[in-house]
Design an enzyme around this catalytic site. Structure first.
Site, PDB file in Angstrom:
ATOM      1  N   GLY A 222      66.463  41.648  16.729  1.00 14.69           N
ATOM      2  CA  GLY A 222      65.716  42.229  15.623  1.00 14.69           C
ATOM      3  C   GLY A 222      64.276  42.547  15.971  1.00 14.69           C
TER       4      GLY A 222
ATOM      5  N   ASP B  34      63.391  31.247  20.823  1.00 14.38           N
ATOM      6  CA  ASP B  34      64.331  31.344  19.719  1.00 14.38           C
ATOM      7  C   ASP B  34      65.161  30.063  19.686  1.00 14.38           C
ATOM      8  OD1 ASP B  34      65.388  33.918  17.951  1.00 14.38           O
ATOM      9  OD2 ASP B  34      66.959  32.405  18.239  1.00 14.38           O
TER      10      ASP B  34
ATOM     11  N   VAL C 200      60.805  26.315  15.454  1.00 18.48           N
ATOM     12  CA  VAL C 200      59.408  26.365  15.005  1.00 18.48           C
ATOM     13  C   VAL C 200      59.076  25.254  14.014  1.00 18.48           C
ATOM     14  CG1 VAL C 200      59.187  28.838  15.447  1.00 18.48           C
ATOM     15  CG2 VAL C 200      59.947  28.043  13.177  1.00 18.48           C
TER      16      VAL C 200
ATOM     17  N   ASN D 240      56.979  35.322  14.500  1.00 21.78           N
ATOM     18  CA  ASN D 240      57.929  36.267  13.904  1.00 21.78           C
ATOM     19  C   ASN D 240      59.136  35.578  13.280  1.00 21.78           C
ATOM     20  OD1 ASN D 240      59.525  38.970  13.754  1.00 21.78           O
ATOM     21  ND2 ASN D 240      60.777  37.650  15.054  1.00 21.78           N
TER      22      ASN D 240
ATOM     23  N   TYR E  28      61.560  33.433  -0.771  1.00 16.64           N
ATOM     24  CA  TYR E  28      61.088  34.087   0.453  1.00 16.64           C
ATOM     25  C   TYR E  28      59.647  34.554   0.274  1.00 16.64           C
ATOM     26  CZ  TYR E  28      60.777  37.738   4.070  1.00 16.64           C
ATOM     27  OH  TYR E  28      60.389  38.530   5.125  1.00 16.64           O
TER      28      TYR E  28
END
Length: 276
Positions: A17, A37, A59, A84, A149
């Site tokens: 993405g 990732d 993260v 990101n 979100y």
């Protein structure tokens, strides 16, 4: 004369993405990019054509973020950290249970905070550096159907701008924090949302490509700014609605209609089947 250290960038959520597109664009711009990732195999595949430098990173793990920052700094000048990594859930806020709400906030807000602070620990010692947080337009306005979100992205925006002010008060003039707020991006995050009524807000404006957003991220890396929206007119539009909350709520039916039209338009563009 000592040659300048190699510019190193870290990108989180880089297996695919937007994250992968940003890493690719930075690599093309001459950066040494550490792709991170949760998915070890996927991020290694993404990193292979970009020098093969990848690492697993959750993260939500503060210590792991610090380790990644140290690893990046060992290869050169940690000049850029791109937060990101993110997840999207849709639907009314009352439909999500506590663990779901916590997961969104842990990744989108606290995870980006962990990355920011890990990077700043190195950048403050260096006296320079740049943290670029991918926020989205949902950080500028309360997006109906994406409430939790949007709440996580509002938190990230406030944290980013407050941290930038803290840096200036502490005398750090060459350490920057920027927020990139793009409109909806046609990435796997939205690929299965063409029939999702909760995702209507993401389809109300310009559906962007990951490559376009990545190109803007590279320009922002060279010229830091506190907040950049893409496209610019959408940023102005949603900021106006945020400043006029009664109007924003009253316009919800129009937002729904625009979102449905955007979903239909994107379905035609992609040839996706209508699953309703």
């Amino acid at each position: 004369m000592t040659p300048p250290a190699r510019r190193v960038a870290v990108v989180t959520g880089a297996a695919g993405g937007l994250g992968r597109a940003i890493a690719t664009a930075l690599h093309a711009d001459g950066w040494s990019v550490l792709l991170t990732d949760l998915d070890a195999a996927a991020v290694a595949t993404a990193a292979a054509p970009l020098g093969g430098w990848s690492a697993v990173l959750d993260v939500r793990d503060e210590d792991a973020c610090a380790d990644i920052a140290a690893t990046a700094a060992s290869r050169g000048d940690l000049a850029l950290w791109v937060n990101n990594a993110g997840i999207l859930i849709t639907g009314p806020s009352w439909e999500h249970d506590g663990p779901t709400r916590r997961r969104v906030l842990d990744v989108n807000a606290l995870g980006a905070m962990n990355g920011t602070l890990a990077a700043l620990a190195v950048m403050r010692r260096q006296g320079h550096g740049h943290v670029l947080n991918v926020v989205s337009l949902a950080g500028l306005v309360a997006a109906p159907g994406e409430t939790v979100y949007a709440a996580s992205k509002h938190a990230l925006l406030a944290f980013s701008l407050g941290t930038l002010s803290d840096l200036r008060m502490a005398g750090y003039r060459r350490v920057h924090v920027s927020c990139l707020c793009p409109d909806g991006i046609w990435t796997p995050m939205l690929h299965d949302r063409l029939d999702d009524p909760g995702a209507l807000a993401s389809f109300t404006g310009s559906m962007l490509t990951a490559q376009r957003v990545a190109a803007r991220a590279v320009r922002l890396a060279h010229r830091p700014r506190p907040v950049v929206s893409l496209p610019r007119w959408r940023g102005a539009q949603v900021r106006l609605l945020d400043a006029l909350p009664r109007l924003a709520v009253a316009l919800t039916p129009l937002v729904q209609a625009a979102g449905r039209a955007g979903q239909r338009r994107q379905r035609r563009r992609t040839g996706a089947p209508d699953r309703r």
